[in-house]
Design a protein around this motif. Structure first.
Motif, PDB file in Angstrom:
ATOM      1  N   SER A 165       0.826  -1.202   0.000  1.00 40.46           N
ATOM      2  CA  SER A 165       0.000   0.000   0.000  1.00 40.46           C
ATOM      3  C   SER A 165       0.870   1.267   0.000  1.00 40.46           C
ATOM      4  O   SER A 165       0.588   2.226  -0.716  1.00 40.46           O
ATOM      5  N   ARG A 166       1.925   1.246   0.781  1.00 39.44           N
ATOM      6  CA  ARG A 166       2.788   2.435   0.864  1.00 39.44           C
ATOM      7  C   ARG A 166       3.536   2.682  -0.437  1.00 39.44           C
ATOM      8  O   ARG A 166       3.763   3.821  -0.829  1.00 39.44           O
ATOM      9  N   LYS A 167       3.896   1.610  -1.124  1.00 39.49           N
ATOM     10  CA  LYS A 167       4.734   1.779  -2.324  1.00 39.49           C
ATOM     11  C   LYS A 167       3.936   2.017  -3.609  1.00 39.49           C
ATOM     12  O   LYS A 167       4.489   2.520  -4.581  1.00 39.49           O
ATOM     13  N   ALA A 168       2.666   1.639  -3.599  1.00 36.51           N
ATOM     14  CA  ALA A 168       1.859   1.850  -4.816  1.00 36.51           C
ATOM     15  C   ALA A 168       1.429   3.317  -4.879  1.00 36.51           C
ATOM     16  O   ALA A 168       1.415   4.006  -3.870  1.00 36.51           O
ATOM     17  N   ASP A 169       1.052   3.771  -6.086  1.00 33.24           N
ATOM     18  CA  ASP A 169       0.631   5.167  -6.223  1.00 33.24           C
ATOM     19  C   ASP A 169      -0.644   5.446  -5.452  1.00 33.24           C
ATOM     20  O   ASP A 169      -0.839   6.542  -4.932  1.00 33.24           O
ATOM     21  N   CYS A 170      -1.542   4.477  -5.419  1.00 33.22           N
ATOM     22  CA  CYS A 170      -2.868   4.673  -4.828  1.00 33.22           C
ATOM     23  C   CYS A 170      -3.298   3.397  -4.133  1.00 33.22           C
ATOM     24  O   CYS A 170      -2.851   2.310  -4.529  1.00 33.22           O
ATOM     25  N   THR A 171      -4.182   3.492  -3.152  1.00 34.29           N
ATOM     26  CA  THR A 171      -4.691   2.281  -2.488  1.00 34.29           C
ATOM     27  C   THR A 171      -6.206   2.334  -2.385  1.00 34.29           C
ATOM     28  O   THR A 171      -6.775   3.357  -2.013  1.00 34.29           O
ATOM     29  N   LEU A 172      -6.814   1.212  -2.720  1.00 35.37           N
ATOM     30  CA  LEU A 172      -8.235   1.021  -2.443  1.00 35.37           C
ATOM     31  C   LEU A 172      -8.300  -0.051  -1.359  1.00 35.37           C
ATOM     32  O   LEU A 172      -7.850  -1.175  -1.565  1.00 35.37           O
ATOM     33  N   LEU A 173      -8.848   0.305  -0.206  1.00 30.59           N
ATOM     34  CA  LEU A 173      -8.862  -0.653   0.909  1.00 30.59           C
ATOM     35  C   LEU A 173     -10.111  -1.516   0.892  1.00 30.59           C
ATOM     36  O   LEU A 173     -11.221  -1.007   0.705  1.00 30.59           O
ATOM     37  N   THR A 174      -9.909  -2.818   1.107  1.00 30.58           N
ATOM     38  CA  THR A 174     -11.056  -3.662   1.455  1.00 30.58           C
ATOM     39  C   THR A 174     -11.170  -3.523   2.974  1.00 30.58           C
ATOM     40  O   THR A 174     -10.164  -3.331   3.656  1.00 30.58           O
ATOM     41  N   LYS A 175     -12.382  -3.602   3.469  1.00 33.77           N
ATOM     42  CA  LYS A 175     -12.545  -3.367   4.909  1.00 33.77           C
ATOM     43  C   LYS A 175     -13.121  -4.613   5.577  1.00 33.77           C
ATOM     44  O   LYS A 175     -14.148  -4.565   6.248  1.00 33.77           O
ATOM     45  N   ALA A 176     -12.413  -5.732   5.365  1.00 38.39           N
ATOM     46  CA  ALA A 176     -12.896  -7.021   5.881  1.00 38.39           C
ATOM     47  C   ALA A 176     -12.574  -7.195   7.361  1.00 38.39           C
ATOM     48  O   ALA A 176     -13.062  -8.130   7.989  1.00 38.39           O
ATOM     49  N   GLY A 177     -11.739  -6.335   7.901  1.00 42.59           N
ATOM     50  CA  GLY A 177     -11.290  -6.536   9.286  1.00 42.59           C
ATOM     51  C   GLY A 177     -10.185  -7.574   9.294  1.00 42.59           C
ATOM     52  O   GLY A 177      -9.958  -8.257   8.281  1.00 42.59           O
ATOM     53  N   PRO A 178      -9.477  -7.733  10.428  1.00 42.15           N
ATOM     54  CA  PRO A 178      -8.345  -8.655  10.452  1.00 42.15           C
ATOM     55  C   PRO A 178      -8.765 -10.081  10.115  1.00 42.15           C
ATOM     56  O   PRO A 178      -9.795 -10.553  10.599  1.00 42.15           O
ATOM     57  N   GLU A 179      -7.976 -10.729   9.247  1.00 40.39           N
ATOM     58  CA  GLU A 179      -8.249 -12.125   8.896  1.00 40.39           C
ATOM     59  C   GLU A 179      -7.152 -12.968   9.548  1.00 40.39           C
ATOM     60  O   GLU A 179      -5.990 -12.861   9.185  1.00 40.39           O
ATOM     61  N   LEU A 180      -7.539 -13.782  10.514  1.00 39.05           N
ATOM     62  CA  LEU A 180      -6.538 -14.500  11.310  1.00 39.05           C
ATOM     63  C   LEU A 180      -6.321 -15.943  10.858  1.00 39.05           C
ATOM     64  O   LEU A 180      -5.220 -16.466  10.959  1.00 39.05           O
ATOM     65  N   ALA A 181      -7.358 -16.604  10.369  1.00 35.05           N
ATOM     66  CA  ALA A 181      -7.169 -17.957   9.832  1.00 35.05           C
ATOM     67  C   ALA A 181      -6.259 -17.852   8.607  1.00 35.05           C
ATOM     68  O   ALA A 181      -6.324 -16.864   7.873  1.00 35.05           O
ATOM     69  N   VAL A 222     -13.741 -32.372  10.237  1.00 38.47           N
ATOM     70  CA  VAL A 222     -14.136 -33.768  10.438  1.00 38.47           C
ATOM     71  C   VAL A 222     -12.919 -34.700  10.287  1.00 38.47           C
ATOM     72  O   VAL A 222     -12.872 -35.775  10.879  1.00 38.47           O
ATOM     73  N   ARG A 223     -11.919 -34.264   9.543  1.00 33.45           N
ATOM     74  CA  ARG A 223     -10.695 -35.067   9.374  1.00 33.45           C
ATOM     75  C   ARG A 223      -9.664 -34.766  10.460  1.00 33.45           C
ATOM     76  O   ARG A 223      -8.544 -35.270  10.420  1.00 33.45           O
ATOM     77  N   GLY A 224     -10.015 -33.896  11.377  1.00 31.23           N
ATOM     78  CA  GLY A 224      -9.143 -33.620  12.525  1.00 31.23           C
ATOM     79  C   GLY A 224      -7.963 -32.716  12.219  1.00 31.23           C
ATOM     80  O   GLY A 224      -6.964 -32.719  12.950  1.00 31.23           O
ATOM     81  N   HIS A 225      -8.065 -31.893  11.174  1.00 28.75           N
ATOM     82  CA  HIS A 225      -6.945 -31.006  10.844  1.00 28.75           C
ATOM     83  C   HIS A 225      -7.022 -29.688  11.632  1.00 28.75           C
ATOM     84  O   HIS A 225      -8.102 -29.282  12.071  1.00 28.75           O
ATOM     85  N   ALA A 226      -5.881 -29.039  11.725  1.00 30.52           N
ATOM     86  CA  ALA A 226      -5.831 -27.718  12.369  1.00 30.52           C
ATOM     87  C   ALA A 226      -6.314 -26.693  11.349  1.00 30.52           C
ATOM     88  O   ALA A 226      -5.521 -26.125  10.601  1.00 30.52           O
ATOM     89  N   VAL A 227      -7.629 -26.503  11.280  1.00 33.61           N
ATOM     90  CA  VAL A 227      -8.199 -25.724  10.172  1.00 33.61           C
ATOM     91  C   VAL A 227      -7.681 -24.283  10.093  1.00 33.61           C
ATOM     92  O   VAL A 227      -7.557 -23.727   9.000  1.00 33.61           O
ATOM     93  N   ASP A 228      -7.374 -23.701  11.235  1.00 32.34           N
ATOM     94  CA  ASP A 228      -6.888 -22.313  11.193  1.00 32.34           C
ATOM     95  C   ASP A 228      -5.420 -22.210  10.809  1.00 32.34           C
ATOM     96  O   ASP A 228      -4.952 -21.143  10.422  1.00 32.34           O
ATOM     97  N   ARG A 229      -4.700 -23.314  10.958  1.00 31.02           N
ATOM     98  CA  ARG A 229      -3.255 -23.308  10.670  1.00 31.02           C
ATOM     99  C   ARG A 229      -2.890 -24.531   9.851  1.00 31.02           C
ATOM    100  O   ARG A 229      -2.237 -25.445  10.349  1.00 31.02           O
ATOM    101  N   PRO A 230      -3.323 -24.603   8.586  1.00 31.11           N
ATOM    102  CA  PRO A 230      -3.039 -25.784   7.772  1.00 31.11           C
ATOM    103  C   PRO A 230      -1.532 -26.041   7.675  1.00 31.11           C
ATOM    104  O   PRO A 230      -0.734 -25.096   7.741  1.00 31.11           O
ATOM    105  N   ARG A 231      -1.197 -27.309   7.532  1.00 29.00           N
ATOM    106  CA  ARG A 231       0.229 -27.665   7.509  1.00 29.00           C
ATOM    107  C   ARG A 231       0.950 -27.002   6.321  1.00 29.00           C
ATOM    108  O   ARG A 231       0.372 -26.795   5.264  1.00 29.00           O
ATOM    109  N   ASN A 232       2.202 -26.697   6.560  1.00 26.60           N
ATOM    110  CA  ASN A 232       3.120 -26.185   5.528  1.00 26.60           C
ATOM    111  C   ASN A 232       2.756 -24.809   4.951  1.00 26.60           C
ATOM    112  O   ASN A 232       3.234 -24.442   3.890  1.00 26.60           O
ATOM    113  N   LEU A 233       1.877 -24.081   5.615  1.00 23.96           N
ATOM    114  CA  LEU A 233       1.501 -22.771   5.070  1.00 23.96           C
ATOM    115  C   LEU A 233       1.690 -21.673   6.112  1.00 23.96           C
ATOM    116  O   LEU A 233       1.643 -21.931   7.304  1.00 23.96           O
ATOM    117  N   ALA A 234       1.870 -20.449   5.606  1.00 24.59           N
ATOM    118  CA  ALA A 234       1.935 -19.286   6.509  1.00 24.59           C
ATOM    119  C   ALA A 234       0.934 -18.260   6.017  1.00 24.59           C
ATOM    120  O   ALA A 234       0.570 -18.249   4.845  1.00 24.59           O
TER     121      ALA A 234
END
Ligand code: F6R
Length: 367
Positions: free
Chosen positions: A139-155, A349-361
């Motif tokens: 946002s700082r480096k682009a000429d202009c910013t259009l914000l989406t206002k979804a609020g913090p996305e933590l998953a 239902v498969r017992g995964h950590a849905v908010d923190r899937p493996r191998n991803l950030a």
């Protein structure tokens, strides 16, 4: 529906009516779309000489970009190309000051997209960031910013940021068409009215699909493969649904343009394999039905998703889910809801950590 959520992902799926309301608030007016953040002199000038638009983004944001492309092309009549940021850095069409480059990034920190921004600036392109994070690097480096206002996305899996990005791209399309005094005013009015109703339609979609998807996720809890088919915008949404289901449920999910299966991949359709058939686009509805018949003939278990009132689909599929009817360009926002819920409940239902899937950030700050 209960509101004490077990995971951020489910909460964020249910946040969507509010996320969209906030993204659209004060921007939809009775006189059209108002985006004061884009009314800088350079933008007004750049718009008048624009020759093409490049949308550059990664992952889910890239999928939102493809839907944006369809809207921009429709209302502006300009060519719009969508690229993965990681590809754009090395391969792109001729760029100059007449090519607007839109960087689409929830976090505003994705390294690939940041590099793409540098590349665009190197060629002298006007640049516009669409991000959910005010003050982020992109946002700082682009000429202009259009914000989406979804609020913090933590998953880690993006849900409300994705649908808000699509809504922001719709606003941008309408605003550009207004500024350029181009396109069909009646068509624009229809999209504007549908955007006004969007938060309520999303709310209805959550109510209409939640329980059925929860049950379906349990029904397919031992399946390793799943296919999503659709045409046009339904195909674009299928790509996003497949990514989300792979990411959170670790199911091998594949998206196909419905008319392409007969050109090679039909061998993968075996008895009982789950197929989600998206049929929300009236223009290609009959053709999609023909493709559904092809997979049914191979005994797939087909769940159809369509608009309220399209009763023909029910006769062709094993199970049908209805979502509200809205403008075709906004159907992918509504149809995304059951697919997000499917990724969530299948992961759970498969017992995964849905908010923190493996191998991803959540935020990928390396290329
Ligand atoms: C998938 C997901 C990712 C991101 C991608 C880009 O659910 O969240 O595919 O969309 O890493 O991230 P942003 O939008 O922050 O640049």
């Amino acid at each position: 529906l209960q509101h004490d959520y077990e995971h951020y992902m489910l909460k964020e799926i249910f946040d969507q009516p509010k996320a969209l309301e906030d993204t659209l608030a004060n921007r939809l007016t009775p006189d059209g779309v108002q985006l004061p953040e884009l009314e800088k002199v350079w933008m007004a000038e750049a718009l008048q000489t624009l020759r093409r638009i490049d949308i550059v983004a990664s992952g889910t944001s890239n999928h939102a970009g493809i839907i944006g492309k369809k809207a921009l092309e429709k209302v502006l009549g300009l060519p719009v190309e969508v690229s993965y940021s990681s590809e754009f850095i090395h391969e792109h069409a001729r760029l100059d000051e007449k090519a607007l480059v839109i960087l689409l990034s929830q976090s505003g920190e994705t390294a690939d997209t940041l590099s793409a921004l540098r590349e665009a600036k190197k060629w002298g392109c006007p640049t516009l960031a669409i991000t959910n994070t005010a003050g982020s690097t992109i946002s700082r480096k682009a000429d202009c910013t259009l914000l989406t206002k979804a609020g913090p996305e933590l998953a880690v899996a993006s849900t409300k940021a994705y649908t808000s990005q699509i809504a922001a791209l719709m606003l941008l399309s309408l605003w550009m068409a207004q500024e350029l005094e181009t396109g069909d005013e009646e068509q624009r009015e229809k999209l504007l009215m549908a955007l006004n109703r969007l938060p309520r339609d999303v709310d209805s979609t959550l109510v209409m699909t939640h329980d059925a998807i929860d049950q379906f996720a349990q029904l397919i809890d031992d399946q390793e493969h799943l296919f999503l088919i659709g045409r046009g915008l339904d195909y674009v949404l299928a790509l996003e649904g497949a990514l989300k289901i792979q990411e959170v449920a670790y199911i091998h999910a594949d998206a196909y343009a419905a008319g392409e299966m007969k050109h090679g991949t039909m061998a993968l359709i075996t008895p009982g394999v789950p197929v989600i058939a998206l049929a929300t686009q009236q223009r290609v509805f009959d053709k999609t039905i023909s493709n559904i018949k092809e997979v049914k003939a191979r005994d797939a278990f087909v769940v159809g998703i369509t608009r309220v009132g399209d009763d023909l689909l029910a006769e062709e599929v094993d199970e049908v889910m209805y979502i509200p009817d809205t403008h075709p360009l906004l159907m992918p926002i509504l149809a995304a809801i059951p697919l997000q819920l499917l990724a969530y409940y299948s992961g759970k239902v498969r017992g995964h950590a849905v908010d923190r899937p493996r191998n991803l950030a959540k935020s990928l700050t390396v290329e």
